[in-house]
Design an enzyme around this catalytic site. Structure first.
Site, mmCIF file in Angstrom:
data_model
loop_
_atom_site.group_PDB
_atom_site.id
_atom_site.type_symbol
_atom_site.label_atom_id
_atom_site.label_comp_id
_atom_site.label_asym_id
_atom_site.label_seq_id
_atom_site.Cartn_x
_atom_site.Cartn_y
_atom_site.Cartn_z
ATOM 1 N N ARG A 231 -10.378 -15.743 23.158
ATOM 2 C CA ARG A 231 -9.762 -16.749 22.313
ATOM 3 C C ARG A 231 -8.715 -16.064 21.452
ATOM 4 O O ARG A 231 -8.757 -14.857 21.239
ATOM 5 C CB ARG A 231 -10.778 -17.442 21.395
ATOM 6 C CG ARG A 231 -12.204 -16.936 21.531
ATOM 7 C CD ARG A 231 -13.129 -17.549 20.506
ATOM 8 N NE ARG A 231 -13.193 -16.738 19.290
ATOM 9 C CZ ARG A 231 -12.997 -17.201 18.074
ATOM 10 N NH1 ARG A 231 -12.711 -18.460 17.866
ATOM 11 N NH2 ARG A 231 -13.071 -16.406 17.034
ATOM 12 N N ARG B 89 -5.816 -20.242 12.447
ATOM 13 C CA ARG B 89 -6.475 -20.910 11.325
ATOM 14 C C ARG B 89 -5.553 -21.993 10.790
ATOM 15 O O ARG B 89 -4.433 -21.684 10.380
ATOM 16 C CB ARG B 89 -6.773 -19.904 10.222
ATOM 17 C CG ARG B 89 -7.758 -18.839 10.662
ATOM 18 C CD ARG B 89 -7.987 -17.872 9.507
ATOM 19 N NE ARG B 89 -8.840 -16.777 9.926
ATOM 20 C CZ ARG B 89 -9.074 -15.700 9.190
ATOM 21 N NH1 ARG B 89 -8.524 -15.593 7.990
ATOM 22 N NH2 ARG B 89 -9.848 -14.751 9.634
ATOM 23 N N ARG C 41 -8.765 5.192 25.005
ATOM 24 C CA ARG C 41 -7.447 5.166 24.378
ATOM 25 C C ARG C 41 -7.535 5.921 23.067
ATOM 26 O O ARG C 41 -8.588 6.002 22.448
ATOM 27 C CB ARG C 41 -6.993 3.728 24.129
ATOM 28 C CG ARG C 41 -6.846 2.969 25.446
ATOM 29 C CD ARG C 41 -6.064 1.708 25.299
ATOM 30 N NE ARG C 41 -4.726 1.931 24.776
ATOM 31 C CZ ARG C 41 -3.706 2.440 25.480
ATOM 32 N NH1 ARG C 41 -3.865 2.789 26.732
ATOM 33 N NH2 ARG C 41 -2.521 2.593 24.925
ATOM 34 N N ARG D 154 1.564 -0.027 13.921
ATOM 35 C CA ARG D 154 1.437 -0.503 12.545
ATOM 36 C C ARG D 154 1.646 0.636 11.566
ATOM 37 O O ARG D 154 1.618 1.813 11.946
ATOM 38 C CB ARG D 154 0.076 -1.162 12.321
ATOM 39 C CG ARG D 154 -1.080 -0.301 12.772
ATOM 40 C CD ARG D 154 -2.400 -1.025 12.558
ATOM 41 N NE ARG D 154 -3.479 -0.045 12.440
ATOM 42 C CZ ARG D 154 -4.695 -0.314 12.021
ATOM 43 N NH1 ARG D 154 -5.021 -1.541 11.656
ATOM 44 N NH2 ARG D 154 -5.615 0.624 11.942
ATOM 45 N N GLU E 251 1.155 4.518 13.228
ATOM 46 C CA GLU E 251 0.176 4.637 14.315
ATOM 47 C C GLU E 251 0.817 4.344 15.663
ATOM 48 O O GLU E 251 1.547 3.356 15.808
ATOM 49 C CB GLU E 251 -0.967 3.626 14.118
ATOM 50 C CG GLU E 251 -1.910 3.986 13.010
ATOM 51 C CD GLU E 251 -3.215 3.199 13.096
ATOM 52 O OE1 GLU E 251 -4.030 3.379 12.196
ATOM 53 O OE2 GLU E 251 -3.410 2.411 14.052
ATOM 54 N N TYR F 161 -17.155 0.433 21.736
ATOM 55 C CA TYR F 161 -16.559 0.403 20.418
ATOM 56 C C TYR F 161 -17.588 -0.167 19.454
ATOM 57 O O TYR F 161 -18.089 -1.268 19.646
ATOM 58 C CB TYR F 161 -15.278 -0.441 20.362
ATOM 59 C CG TYR F 161 -14.772 -0.469 18.938
ATOM 60 C CD1 TYR F 161 -14.035 0.594 18.434
ATOM 61 C CD2 TYR F 161 -15.128 -1.496 18.078
ATOM 62 C CE1 TYR F 161 -13.638 0.626 17.111
ATOM 63 C CE2 TYR F 161 -14.730 -1.476 16.749
ATOM 64 C CZ TYR F 161 -13.993 -0.414 16.273
ATOM 65 O OH TYR F 161 -13.620 -0.377 14.951
ATOM 66 N N ASP G 133 -18.256 -0.924 15.325
ATOM 67 C CA ASP G 133 -17.860 -0.848 13.929
ATOM 68 C C ASP G 133 -18.925 -0.043 13.189
ATOM 69 O O ASP G 133 -20.045 0.112 13.688
ATOM 70 C CB ASP G 133 -17.760 -2.256 13.333
ATOM 71 C CG ASP G 133 -16.362 -2.850 13.488
ATOM 72 O OD1 ASP G 133 -15.390 -2.068 13.460
ATOM 73 O OD2 ASP G 133 -16.260 -4.077 13.628
HETATM 74 P P1 FDA Z 1 -18.529 9.233 15.396
HETATM 75 O O1 FDA Z 1 -17.450 9.433 16.376
HETATM 76 O O2 FDA Z 1 -18.165 8.852 14.013
HETATM 77 O O3 FDA Z 1 -19.380 10.567 15.298
HETATM 78 C C1 FDA Z 1 -19.711 11.352 16.414
HETATM 79 C C2 FDA Z 1 -19.762 12.795 15.974
HETATM 80 O O4 FDA Z 1 -20.313 13.585 17.013
HETATM 81 C C3 FDA Z 1 -18.389 13.372 15.682
HETATM 82 O O5 FDA Z 1 -18.378 13.935 14.386
HETATM 83 C C4 FDA Z 1 -18.207 14.428 16.758
HETATM 84 O O6 FDA Z 1 -17.458 15.543 16.336
HETATM 85 C C5 FDA Z 1 -19.638 14.822 17.059
HETATM 86 N N1 FDA Z 1 -19.836 15.393 18.387
HETATM 87 C C6 FDA Z 1 -19.440 14.914 19.581
HETATM 88 N N2 FDA Z 1 -19.805 15.728 20.581
HETATM 89 C C7 FDA Z 1 -20.460 16.765 20.020
HETATM 90 C C8 FDA Z 1 -21.077 17.934 20.531
HETATM 91 N N3 FDA Z 1 -21.071 18.222 21.835
HETATM 92 N N4 FDA Z 1 -21.669 18.802 19.665
HETATM 93 C C9 FDA Z 1 -21.656 18.543 18.326
HETATM 94 N N5 FDA Z 1 -21.089 17.450 17.796
HETATM 95 C C10 FDA Z 1 -20.497 16.567 18.616
HETATM 96 N N6 FDA Z 1 -15.351 0.734 11.908
HETATM 97 C C11 FDA Z 1 -15.389 -0.197 10.928
HETATM 98 O O7 FDA Z 1 -16.475 -0.712 10.642
HETATM 99 N N7 FDA Z 1 -14.259 -0.536 10.259
HETATM 100 C C12 FDA Z 1 -13.050 0.004 10.536
HETATM 101 O O8 FDA Z 1 -12.050 -0.332 9.915
HETATM 102 C C13 FDA Z 1 -12.986 0.995 11.568
HETATM 103 N N8 FDA Z 1 -11.817 1.589 11.890
HETATM 104 C C14 FDA Z 1 -11.745 2.462 12.957
HETATM 105 C C15 FDA Z 1 -10.515 2.988 13.322
HETATM 106 C C16 FDA Z 1 -10.440 3.850 14.424
HETATM 107 C C17 FDA Z 1 -9.112 4.418 14.827
HETATM 108 C C18 FDA Z 1 -11.614 4.160 15.142
HETATM 109 C C19 FDA Z 1 -11.575 5.044 16.351
HETATM 110 C C20 FDA Z 1 -12.827 3.650 14.744
HETATM 111 C C21 FDA Z 1 -12.911 2.783 13.654
HETATM 112 N N9 FDA Z 1 -14.137 2.268 13.260
HETATM 113 C C22 FDA Z 1 -14.169 1.338 12.238
HETATM 114 C C23 FDA Z 1 -15.382 2.625 13.955
HETATM 115 C C24 FDA Z 1 -16.126 3.800 13.325
HETATM 116 O O9 FDA Z 1 -15.316 4.949 13.374
HETATM 117 C C25 FDA Z 1 -17.430 3.992 14.113
HETATM 118 O O10 FDA Z 1 -18.267 2.901 13.883
HETATM 119 C C26 FDA Z 1 -18.190 5.219 13.736
HETATM 120 O O11 FDA Z 1 -17.377 6.334 13.886
HETATM 121 C C27 FDA Z 1 -19.392 5.340 14.672
HETATM 122 O O12 FDA Z 1 -20.152 6.430 14.329
HETATM 123 P P2 FDA Z 1 -20.775 7.376 15.436
HETATM 124 O O13 FDA Z 1 -21.686 8.246 14.697
HETATM 125 O O14 FDA Z 1 -21.300 6.576 16.555
HETATM 126 O O15 FDA Z 1 -19.527 8.184 16.051
#
Ligand code: FDA
Length: 389
Positions: free
Chosen positions: A176, A180, A258, A289, A312, A360, A362
């Site tokens: 969708r 609004r 991506r 943006r 970005e 993905y 949040d």
């Molecule tokens: P996350 O990626 O944060 O953590 C994983 C960790 O594991 C990293 O620190 C990494 O280095 C580590 N790691 C990976 N492999 C490893 C290995 N082999 N050994 C040791 N360490 C390792 N959410 C939201 O609610 N509002 C928002 O506005 C945004 N905005 C946003 C922008 C962008 C560009 C992105 C990409 C994402 C967001 N998010 C978001 C989402 C948010 O970033 C996401 O919810 C959290 O990062 C998820 O947390 P995780 O712990 O799952 O992963």
């Protein structure tokens, strides 16, 4: 030294929620391994020493949730400001209020509309193509909001986001396109929203502040030189939040992601764009943006005459890039199923978080899903001796 009770790979919101709950609620000794030089995963931020502006190092993070349990949980570690996110979009020299709403429609078509008049106008313009006949993203979008709004606010932005012409993108990408028919321009419609008062890193650091949590930075679980995988695999339960394909040495092929290039610069103006986020809807403007961080915390005091902005740029990630958004092609989904099968068979390892599940998430979803993993897997195992599967 003695083995910890639990090893957590990754110190993002998922990993830290697991570590915090297991230390505080289950009384476990937890070792968190993090390959970066800092904890916190992608929500990590830094205060720029010159201007005092908080810079979100891996892209802007805005906290919002309607999950009461998550909201109560996160409030143990931080208070939140009253920030409400709003996004604007620039197109052909004019700035519009997003998401598409009555203000945008009036401004774009150059006259005022009542909600019913606007509804009738969009219904008329979207008649060009029937939604069920749409064969690609462009046709689907036109069938939902009509060609004029599509060409101004969806076409260029989507093409840049995917580096693909919308006529070559699948119609399924959008279900969708909400319009609004009022002046509401709040970006999120969740019950709770705000930014951590003293920043993301203070919040994330507090989650790890427990004498039984050790965070070991600069330690890649998968790097054999560290010897950590060999030391812990099969000996203690592991919660792995890194990329699922990397865990299995990419044996089924790499999952595609991506990434976003973030071009950060300090400018000698007090206020660059008057708000936090302005999308670039023109297709010939290369960035998607511009963010201006100081507007996320208008309550703070900054060095006057300076601001920090980020342009970005979105593109396909290569092996060395930060994986940000799953591309999720049919091929990816096939690989993922194979990795999930392997993950199920991996003894004493649970996969979680956005990288571990190739989803993905949040922040509130990552935290909520970690709380569920504690309830459904870790507590039954550690408190009642259930097998860890
Ligand atoms: P996350 O990626 O944060 O953590 C994983 C960790 O594991 C990293 O620190 C990494 O280095 C580590 N790691 C990976 N492999 C490893 C290995 N082999 N050994 C040791 N360490 C390792 N959410 C939201 O609610 N509002 C928002 O506005 C945004 N905005 C946003 C922008 C962008 C560009 C992105 C990409 C994402 C967001 N998010 C978001 C989402 C948010 O970033 C996401 O919810 C959290 O990062 C998820 O947390 P995780 O712990 O799952 O992963």
């Amino acid at each position: 030294s003695a083995l910890p009770d639990l090893v957590v790979v990754g110190s993002g919101f998922f990993g830290l929620t697991i570590a915090e709950r297991c230390a505080n609620e289950l009384g476990l000794k937890v070792l968190v391994l993090e390959r970066r030089h800092h904890l916190g995963g992608n929500a990590y931020s830094e205060i720029d020493p010159e201007t005092g502006i908080e810079v979100h190092v891996y892209g802007t993070h805005l906290f919002h949730t309607s999950n009461k349990r998550v909201w109560e949980y996160v409030n143990r570690f931080t208070t939140f400001t009253g920030y409400q996110h709003r996004v604007f979009g620039k197109y052909r020299g004019q700035v519009y209020s997003l998401p598409m709403n009555l203000a945008l429609i009036n401004q774009f078509f150059g006259k005022s509309h009542t909600p019913d008049e606007a509804r009738a106008l969009i219904a008329e313009q979207s008649r060009e193509i029937a939604t069920e006949d749409a064969t690609n993203l462009e046709e689907k979008a036109i069938s939902l909001i009509g060609r004029p709004l599509y060409e101004a606010f969806i076409k260029g932005y989507t093409a840049k986001q995917w580096q693909t012409d919308p006529t070559e993108l699948s119609a399924d990408i959008i279900t969708r396109l909400p319009v609004r028919y009022n002046f509401d321009n709040r970006y999120f419609n969740d019950d709770f929203e705000g930014l951590p008062t003293d920043g993301y890193t203070a919040w994330l650091t507090r989650m790890a502040e427990h004498p039984d949590i050790e965070v070991r930075l600069d330690t890649d679980f998968l790097d054999p030189a560290n010897g950590v995988a060999e030391q812990f695999k099969g000996k203690v339960p592991i919660v792995y939040t890194g990329p699922i394909d990397e865990y299995f040495d990419n044996c089924e092929g790499r999952l595609s992601w991506r990434t976003v290039d973030l071009e950060v610069e300090t400018l000698d103006v007090d206020d660059f764009q008057g708000t936090g986020v302005v999308n670039a809807n023109d297709q010939d403007v290369p960035w998607t943006r511009i963010l201006e961080f100081k507007h996320l915390h208008p309550e703070r005091t900054y060095l006057p005459g300076k601001t920090i902005v980020v342009h970005e740029y979105s593109r396909n990630a290569s092996v060395d890039d930060e994986p940000y958004y799953p591309v999720n092609t049919a091929e990816d989904r096939e690989k993922l199923l194979k990795y999930r099968d392997l993950a199920k068979k991996e003894p004493m390892v649970l996969f979680g978080g956005r990288l571990g599940t190739y989803k993905y998430l949040d922040m509130h979803m990552a935290i909520g899903s970690a709380l569920s993993m504690v309830d459904n897997k870790l507590k039954p195992h550690f408190a009642d001796g259930a097998a860890l599967t």
